[in-house]
Write a protein that holds these residues in place. Sequence first.
Motif, PDB file in Angstrom:
ATOM      1  N   TYR A   6       0.749  -1.265  -0.087  1.00 35.49           N
ATOM      2  CA  TYR A   6      -0.017   0.036  -0.100  1.00 35.49           C
ATOM      3  C   TYR A   6       0.776   1.220  -0.011  1.00 35.49           C
ATOM      4  N   GLY A   8      -0.663   4.566  -0.141  1.00 27.91           N
ATOM      5  CA  GLY A   8      -1.327   5.643  -0.070  1.00 27.91           C
ATOM      6  C   GLY A   8      -0.573   6.658   0.800  1.00 27.91           C
ATOM      7  N   ASP A  54      -5.879   6.972   6.796  1.00 23.00           N
ATOM      8  CA  ASP A  54      -6.659   5.792   6.071  1.00 23.00           C
ATOM      9  C   ASP A  54      -5.939   4.558   6.091  1.00 23.00           C
ATOM     10  N   SER A  55      -4.719   4.450   6.775  1.00 26.73           N
ATOM     11  CA  SER A  55      -4.039   3.289   6.954  1.00 26.73           C
ATOM     12  C   SER A  55      -4.915   1.941   7.627  1.00 26.73           C
ATOM     13  N   LEU A  57      -8.175   1.928   7.756  1.00 25.06           N
ATOM     14  CA  LEU A  57      -9.147   1.545   6.964  1.00 25.06           C
ATOM     15  C   LEU A  57      -8.728   0.579   5.665  1.00 25.06           C
ATOM     16  N   VAL A  58      -7.566   0.875   5.427  1.00 21.36           N
ATOM     17  CA  VAL A  58      -7.056  -0.229   4.345  1.00 21.36           C
ATOM     18  C   VAL A  58      -6.700  -1.385   5.004  1.00 21.36           C
ATOM     19  N   ARG A  61     -10.102  -3.247   5.484  1.00 21.87           N
ATOM     20  CA  ARG A  61     -10.836  -3.599   4.244  1.00 21.87           C
ATOM     21  C   ARG A  61     -10.089  -4.796   3.676  1.00 21.87           C
TER      22      ARG A  61
END
Length: 102
Positions: A6, A8, A54-55, A57-58, A61
């Motif tokens: 990831y 992001g 956002d980590s 959340l990633v 998910r």
Amino acid sequence: MKIYIYKGGLSLVAKSGVGSAIRHQEKMLRAAKVTVTDVWKEADIVQINTVLPDSPLVARRARRQGKKVVYYGHSTMEDFKNSFIGSNLAAPLFKKMDPPLL
């Protein structure tokens, strides 16, 4: 086995140790002949290096999709303290993120 790293927020951390870690991990995995994919859906494992908002959340998910998650920590509360104005107010959150808030 296919790994998705990831990235992001990479533009925010590209010049930092976290940015270097992302580049080193990808280079090491490729050297070890591990497939690194840029396509989330193809991955069996998702690696996360950043602590940006956002980590978590990633990670959540990815777990919901049945993927394994490797979440790297690059800082401790003690490292973070006194690093910039206001950092001491946020530093205690590092203790709460061990393990990460998922």
